[in-house]
Design a protein around this motif. Structure first.
Motif, short mmCIF file in Angstrom:
data_model
loop_
_atom_site.label_atom_id
_atom_site.label_comp_id
_atom_site.label_asym_id
_atom_site.label_seq_id
_atom_site.Cartn_x
_atom_site.Cartn_y
_atom_site.Cartn_z
N ALA E 57 -12.94 -4.69 -12.12
CA ALA E 57 -11.38 -5.14 -12.21
C ALA E 57 -10.71 -3.95 -13.25
CB ALA E 57 -11.46 -6.33 -12.82
N PHE E 58 -11.33 -3.52 -14.05
CA PHE E 58 -10.72 -2.86 -15.14
C PHE E 58 -10.46 -1.46 -14.48
CE2 PHE E 58 -12.96 -4.65 -19.04
CZ PHE E 58 -11.89 -5.05 -19.61
N PHE E 59 -11.51 -0.89 -13.76
CA PHE E 59 -11.23 0.39 -13.28
C PHE E 59 -10.38 0.52 -12.15
CE2 PHE E 59 -16.03 0.88 -14.85
CZ PHE E 59 -15.64 0.93 -15.99
N ILE E 60 -10.17 -0.88 -11.32
CA ILE E 60 -9.24 -0.69 -10.32
C ILE E 60 -7.96 -0.95 -11.01
CG2 ILE E 60 -8.23 -2.32 -8.80
CD1 ILE E 60 -11.17 -3.19 -7.72
N GLY E 61 -7.88 -1.67 -12.15
CA GLY E 61 -6.69 -1.59 -12.99
C GLY E 61 -6.04 -0.24 -13.17
N PHE E 62 -7.03 0.52 -13.66
CA PHE E 62 -6.92 1.81 -14.15
C PHE E 62 -6.25 2.69 -13.12
CE2 PHE E 62 -8.41 6.34 -14.33
CZ PHE E 62 -7.76 6.66 -15.50
N ASN E 63 -6.81 2.67 -12.01
CA ASN E 63 -6.30 3.31 -10.92
C ASN E 63 -5.01 2.71 -10.59
OD1 ASN E 63 -8.56 4.94 -10.32
ND2 ASN E 63 -9.42 3.81 -8.81
N ASN E 64 -4.71 1.65 -10.38
CA ASN E 64 -3.54 1.13 -9.97
C ASN E 64 -2.29 1.34 -10.87
OD1 ASN E 64 -4.64 -0.15 -7.89
ND2 ASN E 64 -3.98 -1.95 -8.47
N ASN E 65 -2.53 1.43 -12.23
CA ASN E 65 -1.63 1.92 -13.24
C ASN E 65 -1.27 3.13 -13.00
OD1 ASN E 65 -0.43 0.68 -15.41
ND2 ASN E 65 -2.53 0.01 -16.17
N GLN E 66 -2.12 4.16 -12.77
CA GLN E 66 -1.61 5.67 -12.51
C GLN E 66 -1.22 5.73 -11.17
OE1 GLN E 66 -2.38 6.73 -15.38
NE2 GLN E 66 -4.03 6.01 -15.86
N ALA E 67 -1.58 4.92 -10.04
CA ALA E 67 -0.99 5.18 -8.98
C ALA E 67 0.65 4.72 -9.01
CB ALA E 67 -1.58 4.36 -8.05
N TYR E 68 0.67 3.49 -9.73
CA TYR E 68 2.11 2.99 -9.70
C TYR E 68 2.79 4.01 -10.43
CZ TYR E 68 5.93 0.04 -11.09
OH TYR E 68 7.28 -0.59 -11.18
N ASP E 69 2.52 4.61 -11.57
CA ASP E 69 3.01 5.73 -12.45
C ASP E 69 3.65 6.98 -11.62
OD1 ASP E 69 3.16 4.20 -14.60
OD2 ASP E 69 1.65 5.21 -15.65
N ARG E 70 2.66 7.13 -10.68
CA ARG E 70 2.94 8.29 -9.73
C ARG E 70 4.27 8.11 -8.75
NH1 ARG E 70 -1.36 12.44 -8.29
NH2 ARG E 70 -0.44 12.63 -6.31
N TRP E 71 4.19 6.81 -8.21
CA TRP E 71 5.12 6.21 -7.40
C TRP E 71 6.39 6.31 -8.13
CZ3 TRP E 71 7.50 1.26 -7.42
CH2 TRP E 71 8.24 1.09 -6.34
N TRP E 72 6.31 5.54 -9.30
CA TRP E 72 7.49 5.31 -9.85
C TRP E 72 8.24 6.70 -10.49
CZ3 TRP E 72 11.29 2.20 -9.61
CH2 TRP E 72 12.27 1.73 -10.39
N GLU E 73 7.59 7.51 -10.56
CA GLU E 73 7.91 8.96 -11.12
C GLU E 73 8.46 9.92 -9.90
OE1 GLU E 73 4.74 11.73 -12.53
OE2 GLU E 73 6.28 13.32 -12.88
N ALA E 74 7.94 9.69 -8.83
CA ALA E 74 8.39 10.10 -7.59
C ALA E 74 9.84 9.42 -7.18
CB ALA E 74 7.48 9.91 -6.26
N ARG E 75 9.92 8.29 -7.58
CA ARG E 75 11.16 7.42 -7.48
C ARG E 75 12.14 8.05 -8.16
NH1 ARG E 75 15.07 6.26 -6.29
NH2 ARG E 75 16.10 4.77 -5.33
N LYS E 76 11.98 8.31 -9.65
CA LYS E 76 12.66 8.54 -10.51
C LYS E 76 13.38 10.01 -10.08
CE LYS E 76 11.75 6.24 -14.80
NZ LYS E 76 11.11 6.55 -16.14
N ILE E 77 12.19 10.85 -9.76
CA ILE E 77 12.82 12.39 -9.29
C ILE E 77 13.80 12.28 -8.41
CG2 ILE E 77 12.06 14.46 -8.24
CD1 ILE E 77 9.07 13.84 -9.64
N TRP E 78 13.72 11.47 -7.25
CA TRP E 78 14.70 11.34 -6.03
C TRP E 78 15.91 10.56 -6.66
CZ3 TRP E 78 15.34 13.39 -1.32
CH2 TRP E 78 14.54 14.40 -0.92
N GLY E 252 -3.25 -0.10 -4.69
CA GLY E 252 -3.08 1.43 -5.62
C GLY E 252 -3.09 2.47 -4.53
N ILE E 253 -4.07 2.28 -3.77
CA ILE E 253 -4.26 3.78 -3.04
C ILE E 253 -2.61 4.07 -2.17
CG2 ILE E 253 -5.36 4.96 -1.03
CD1 ILE E 253 -7.87 3.86 -2.03
N THR E 254 -2.24 3.14 -1.66
CA THR E 254 -1.01 3.29 -0.66
C THR E 254 0.00 3.97 -1.80
OG1 THR E 254 -0.34 1.11 -0.98
CG2 THR E 254 -1.56 1.82 1.11
N LEU E 255 0.03 3.81 -2.85
CA LEU E 255 1.13 4.16 -3.75
C LEU E 255 0.94 5.45 -4.32
CD1 LEU E 255 2.14 0.91 -6.12
CD2 LEU E 255 3.36 2.06 -3.98
N MET E 256 -0.47 5.99 -4.05
CA MET E 256 -0.85 7.17 -4.88
C MET E 256 0.07 8.52 -4.23
SD MET E 256 -4.84 7.01 -5.34
CE MET E 256 -5.24 6.06 -6.50
#
Lengths: 302, 302, 302, 302, 302
Positions: E57-78, E252-256
């Motif tokens: 559950a931790f490791f999934i949480g880790f992946n999801n956090n980073q994936a979300y950050d990528r997604w939100w960073e992409a949104r911020k760029i646009w 998480g993967i879909t947001l990556m």
């Protein structure tokens, strides 16, 4: 940078065989120890070892988070180098070219190419692999001059500044263009220093080292505990638990040094080549170098 | 900054012997207490103490995260100082040197060297170790002037600004160069203040202190619980649990004050020396000082 | 800001006595309830309550993280004010002083002092404690003018801008210096607004409130569960669990409002005084005020 | 923005009654199902369901973290609007006012007031509540012009830029002042776009939705498990667990859309009014509007 | 971008059917294996597998956090591209239009439209879907010129810079306006490079891959364990646990990869159209294109 999302068993094995063997050895040892010596004396409550596992999972998670952040920061720095390199080429070409003055145009074109020497020599110095590729964009005098200094990319930036001042003094660029171009040099300098910071700062070794020690603690304790209920099956299951923890920890460690020359590092070759391609296309020169090809059948790119 | 990834048993012991002894003492005491007095009365459910362990692991993780962030922020600030120092030297040398005017050139060279005094005196004031090294880059009058003030690096920045204004007034630099150079001084001032912020702001002691108290709670409870199932074996296992939690917590604490003069701090000596080397090489002067050597057989660098 | 890393038992007690009493009362009540009424009916599985404990530890960790971030952001804002104040004093003194014009020099010195009024009045308005200290740096007319407005520090910034325009109009500063000085005023304005943002934005009360409710849920459930296995010992152990959770939660809450006048807040008195000292030393004036002294035998500084 | 830290039972109930009823219904159903049909067949190990609870607590924690970050980012954006509005008013008033030219002064004053129209129309468009308040700061022609466009605040920024160009063309402001004022418009534009980004980007619904589904999974499983040991008591305890998880999840969801017109959103009315007050006081005009009052007996402010 | 917060069972099924089938197959297999072969030999302690679940559950949480950050960073760029596009149109239109010079006005209008070509061609290159939409905003010569280069949006930025230099050379814009406009081009270049960075950097596949392997480990172990206590019921419950972990991981993967052409990606069509609408309305041209409509009955927008 790995490119494939699915690894073959062989690839997994080549990545983990060392830890696999150590785990199997350790679990077998613990099993034998417990069966022939300890069994009667020690029967650790299950939940106790569960706490250890949970706590270690946190600490691994902590290491991985920081490692990922270092890796992503490194990637961002080289992304910024790509952007600033494009802005440098574009701005130099159009803002610093007094129409009809071939001498100035030659200087400007050389400054644009010298930036490629900056990028490739920075790559070389980060990876610590001897590589004279950057010399192709410099004159013999410049090569001699920069190789006298301990930090070649920094020496190249000094040259850029010196020549920019020449352009300003001779009136080719006005004060406004000077500001825009100088700020790009400052940004190159910042990205260079940021790369060196990540390269030269060791991730606190006590975290990495003790986390590894703790994982072995847990593997021992866990196998000890399982031996009592499932006998020799404790060996494969003990391996499995150790595998999960050690592999996750290893994943983090490989990201900690993103500028190493290894498949999981930042693909500096690839990024530097992109900058070369963009710059040479901008200048309309020939030949445009080919993009860096992935290695090992598309497994990774350096 | 530690350089080695593997610590010897001796190094671990020298890092942890205090907490090891306290843990063994505490666990033995709890074991005796439980065996001869409490055993009949208290048998805490295992899962209850597991919650405590999990919760404490979180809180340690929280402390470690913040401690790491402070440490990395400190490293970034000094990384920025490296970058801005290079930009300062480079820009002063090329932008502020009216050709053929030796007087101005001497002023500019002195301003570049004075920046080294700024860096080394900032290092001294952060580490609170008396050190007159910075005086070698100043004149006697300047030394007398800055030592009258409570904040020496800040006094040096004031001098830089005063001299920059002189260069501007006398027409050596135009308004555009003035802006670029002034912004570098502002950035030096920002980095100086940021370093002082981290140095002077105590990490909330209530977090650190109570986390320590909670770890002892857990060690006691855990040993109590294990005594009932495994007797005297509870002492080594109790030590092990305490070791994992205390050492992880200690790891965090050592990072909390990154400017202390200790092996895990930011290697200010090393960074300041890098700045000196880059600057003196830029000016083409002799002798270039040697890089700072690691201590204790390559274990760490200060 | 607390300065000591070790708290005495008395200090801990003075910080937690309220929650200690409530916890002991609650645990005793639950113990009695369970012993004389419920025991036969309810025996909650241990692991169930463990989940609750773990979940609550997360939510407390979440609150603490955000609270720490608010606190550290507040500290950074005031660190930026220190840096920008130094840059303001330095830049005004050297860039805005036409040589040999006493009238202009008086205006400039007054603008530097007025900045101290800005800092101290901002401190006053953040802490909501009546304090006329800032008036010492203003003329009677200015005091009358700013006190008519609802936001005194903002009114002072308006004056700075008005006078800066005067300097620009009269040719004392050129356009380049104007830009550098104006950007400092904009940064002061940003820091002021950021402080007000943290001051005026209540941390979402639903998080804080429900986390508190959940901790009580857990204390009740946990004591209920322990009563069944260890009888009256459930009271001290129940207290211990509640203590760990409540104290960690309280730690977070005290950081949430970093500008309150309390020992764990940001030491605004101390920071503002540092700015005054740096500024007055820069101007070479007398007397330089003394640094703020820690209170309660070095326990904290305000 | 909620202002009170303690909610009454009534307020809690009005916030949670829906989920309370659903939980009680669900738990009762599960209890009946288990008692009359399943009991003999299914007895899930306690620790299994504990894992589910722990995992879900993580995922809720993840959602809450991101939700809080959105909320705080939104607050920061509007904090930046406050700061930039003050800088705009201050800079326009003093830098763009050629002495003794009433026509120019009228233009400048109108541009300062038009900024209030920008702020209030941005608020209106974020909240999607029809509101013509912003028209009071515009002329009839301007109202007609902006209402033809799909994005009113953006149309107002275009007008500001057009008028700024006029001031520059007519020589009222020089190039340096032009840069400072134009950068403020760019910052207004950035804040506007950032607000729209948060408003228009739906938080990934799959996270929110599946987390909700998982909580129901857990509630069912948990009640199932408790029914076997404590019978009908499983209903209130099942409700309690569900309450903790659902309410924490709901807390996150309410923060996800910080610009909604709801008590937990960002208090845009309040912030916009602060900007109006600061601006009108700066201009010395009358009447200064009153601050926005809290609603529902001080419970929240919009 | 998904728009609906509640998914129908059919939508869930279409999102998860693959993993559902695999899970049911796996759990059935494990059940059969355990019942007919292993049952007598292996009885894993429950808490052991609980640790695995928590760790994963931790490791999934880790992946999801980073994936979300990528997604939100992409949104911020646009989001930044939206803001900078508005500033570009606004600034070009008003600052670069010498009154009464139709030739210059045509150039400026074309530069504003060319920016739309930049935005739409960047969108096309990020999504890797052949699309000639951007050509409508270019002349035939320009189309021919940019299609010779490997990076079309970058080639368009080069043209913008070339034309900006023309405007500067011919005196249409002064140095101050030049700085403001050039900085916008630099920002466009940064956003372009940042988008490419996210697009081209594979999220470390070892994390994703091993996390998936670990989830299968857990599903097997968990079903094994439940089979012993609840027999065939282990199949649905095993599915449920696997569902929770796999679906969260999939989220998480879909947001990556936020720039993929898929319903959960960043709605580039929608954002690019907003930019077109704002720009064309600014110029007062006709026809203004219609906003992008949601697909599948309002389920998502591309």
């Amino acid at each position: 940078m790995l490119l494939k999302h699915h690894l073959s068993l062989k690839q997994i094995f080549s990545f983990t065989w060392k830890v696999d063997l150590m785990l199997l050895g350790c679990c077998t040892l613990v099993y034998l120890l417990d069966t022939y010596w300890l069994a009667a004396h020690v029967s650790i409550p299950v939940a106790v070892s569960a706490v250890l596992g949970t706590a270690i999972a946190f600490f691994i998670g902590f290491n991985n988070n920081q490692a990922y952040d270092r890796w992503w920061e490194a990637r961002k720095i080289w992304g910024a180098l790509v952007n600033d390199s494009r802005s440098w080429g574009r701005s130099m070409l159009y803002y610093a070219t007094a129409p009809g003055n071939p001498a100035t145009q030659a200087v400007v074109r050389h400054m644009i190419y010298r930036h490629l020497a900056f990028i490739t020599s920075l790559k070389t110095s980060l990876r610590k692999r001897p590589d004279e590729y950057y010399t192709r964009y410099l004159t013999q005098e410049e090569i001699a001059e920069v190789q006298k200094q301990s930090n070649i990319p920094n020496a190249l930036l000094n040259m850029q500044t010196r020549d920019l001042e020449q352009l300003r003094e001779s009136g080719v660029i006005d004060g406004f263009r000077f500001i825009e171009l100088n700020q790009l040099i400052v940004r190159h300098c910042d990205s260079m220093g940021q790369s060196e910071r990540i390269k030269n700062t060791v991730f606190p070794p006590s975290y990495v080292y003790f986390t590894q020690v703790f994982i072995w603690f847990y593997v021992i304790m866990n196998t000890l505990m399982m031996t009592e209920s499932i006998g020799a099956w404790a060996i494969p299951f003990g391996w499995m638990f150790g595998f999960v923890f050690h592999v996750t920890h290893l994943n983090g460690i490989t990201l900690m040094n993103p500028f190493e020359f290894q498949p999981l590092g930042i693909p500096l070759d690839n990024i530097a080549r992109t900058i070369e391609i963009n710059t040479i296309e901008l200048l309309g020169d020939e030949p445009v170098p080919a993009p860096v090809q992935p290695r090992l059948d598309g497994l990774y790119v350096m």
